[in-house]
Design an enzyme around this catalytic site. Sequence first.
Site, short mmCIF file in Angstrom:
data_model
loop_
_atom_site.label_atom_id
_atom_site.label_comp_id
_atom_site.label_asym_id
_atom_site.label_seq_id
_atom_site.Cartn_x
_atom_site.Cartn_y
_atom_site.Cartn_z
N GLY A 1 14.33 105.00 26.27
CA GLY A 1 13.67 106.22 25.44
C GLY A 1 13.69 107.35 26.40
O GLY A 1 13.58 107.36 27.41
N ASN B 1 15.86 92.29 31.44
CA ASN B 1 15.99 91.78 30.00
C ASN B 1 17.08 90.46 30.00
O ASN B 1 16.99 89.68 28.92
CB ASN B 1 16.75 92.69 29.19
CG ASN B 1 15.86 93.74 28.71
OD1 ASN B 1 14.91 93.93 28.52
ND2 ASN B 1 16.33 95.03 29.29
N ARG C 1 10.11 71.91 56.04
CA ARG C 1 9.53 71.97 54.73
C ARG C 1 7.95 72.17 54.79
O ARG C 1 7.45 72.28 55.89
CB ARG C 1 9.95 70.74 54.11
CG ARG C 1 11.23 70.42 53.84
CD ARG C 1 11.63 69.05 53.48
NE ARG C 1 10.81 68.60 52.22
CZ ARG C 1 10.98 67.17 51.56
NH1 ARG C 1 11.65 66.42 52.35
NH2 ARG C 1 10.39 67.07 50.51
N HIS D 1 19.32 66.94 67.07
CA HIS D 1 20.34 66.58 66.38
C HIS D 1 20.00 65.77 65.40
O HIS D 1 19.31 64.48 65.42
CB HIS D 1 21.28 65.76 67.19
CG HIS D 1 21.62 66.69 68.52
ND1 HIS D 1 22.62 67.55 68.45
CD2 HIS D 1 21.38 66.37 69.76
CE1 HIS D 1 22.52 67.98 69.84
NE2 HIS D 1 22.08 67.33 70.57
N TYR E 1 15.19 62.97 60.98
CA TYR E 1 13.96 63.31 60.04
C TYR E 1 12.61 62.99 60.51
O TYR E 1 12.41 61.98 60.83
CB TYR E 1 14.55 62.57 58.64
CG TYR E 1 13.08 62.68 57.89
CD1 TYR E 1 12.90 63.79 57.03
CD2 TYR E 1 12.38 61.55 57.37
CE1 TYR E 1 11.99 64.02 56.26
CE2 TYR E 1 11.18 61.70 56.51
CZ TYR E 1 11.18 62.92 55.76
OH TYR E 1 10.07 63.04 54.78
N ASN F 1 10.85 64.01 73.26
CA ASN F 1 12.20 64.31 73.09
C ASN F 1 12.65 63.14 71.76
O ASN F 1 12.07 62.08 71.70
CB ASN F 1 13.21 64.11 73.97
CG ASN F 1 14.74 64.15 73.60
OD1 ASN F 1 15.18 65.34 73.62
ND2 ASN F 1 15.32 63.14 73.32
N ALA G 1 19.10 61.99 68.55
CA ALA G 1 19.84 62.06 67.35
C ALA G 1 19.67 60.61 66.53
O ALA G 1 19.76 59.56 67.23
CB ALA G 1 21.26 62.18 67.93
N ARG H 1 15.61 45.76 68.82
CA ARG H 1 17.00 45.60 68.22
C ARG H 1 17.37 44.36 68.64
O ARG H 1 17.11 43.44 69.45
CB ARG H 1 17.88 46.65 68.98
CG ARG H 1 17.95 46.56 70.52
CD ARG H 1 18.76 47.92 71.11
NE ARG H 1 18.95 47.76 72.44
CZ ARG H 1 19.23 48.62 73.25
NH1 ARG H 1 19.06 49.88 72.63
NH2 ARG H 1 19.28 48.48 74.55
#
Length: 314
Positions: free
Chosen positions: A3, A89, A178, A208, A211, A222, A225, A285
């Site tokens: 407008g 919009n 995260r 390396h 998780y 430490n 990997a 192991r």
Amino acid sequence: GYGRVIMENGAPVAIREHKDANASERAITLCNGGLMALAADHALALLEAVTPSNAQNEFYLTDLVGLARAAALRTAVITIDEEEVMGVNDRVQLAAVEAVMQSRLREKAMRAGATLVAPDTIFLSHDTVLGSDVTVHPHVVVGPGVVIEDRVEILSFSHVEGARIRAGARLGPFARIRPKSDVGENVHVGNFVEINRSVLSAAVEANHLAYIGDATVGEGTNIGAGTITCNFDGADKHRTTIGRDVFVGSNSTLVAPLSIGDEVLIAAGSTVTKDVPDGALAFGRAKQAELAGKGASRIRQNKLKRAERKARGG
């Protein structure tokens, strides 16, 4: 499509919507940004006077300006940069507004002492806190709820959300931090390492392919990997506690709930399911065995099969 604000003697006398404006009115460059303030004493009477007598057969709030002038009420306009009142919009316009916000956040961060190596590729959140002498490399995303303290370096393609990164830490490339994580001073979190709801004390290294979830990791430890904390049993999450100066060998599986003491060495390839006391060397192991000649025989068979597939064009 905005407008147009029609002015007389320095005051707005009307706002003409684009579809209702004539050619001369459309040539006006002062546009309505969509924000209005009304004196409470007059607001209801003005609103009741609005009618849908326009090209779109709609009730225009913008008619309030003309109605106020007709009632001899004072009107005024404030002019600001278009960026401040950009309309959204559709998703294209939403992306344009996001780009404006990101530009402001980046400039603010750099003027406050952070180095953004390729600013246009770095995405920050409205509440991102960056300390002094922070360096952020290209293609980094910082989600909501992040505090990054002084002298932190974040390498390319890393993602941080809902976490605190303490002074001197180094993340990435390709690190993912995260929510509910606390990365301690001078910690190194390397490529393809994910930290989730965990506390890493000072000088921890996880360089390396690891998780670390629902864990507390002591100072100087430490993480080798391929190490993972198995925090989910299919129904509930469980916590792993790792002491100080622990060496977790590569490809270790730590099955929570689990407590590992100080100065422990976890042998590479171990699956640890029981608590480990201070100072221990932990193995978990299968025993290695050799079958004489079987390896060479299998290698020759594999070479023959590859050659046959190649001859068949496979």
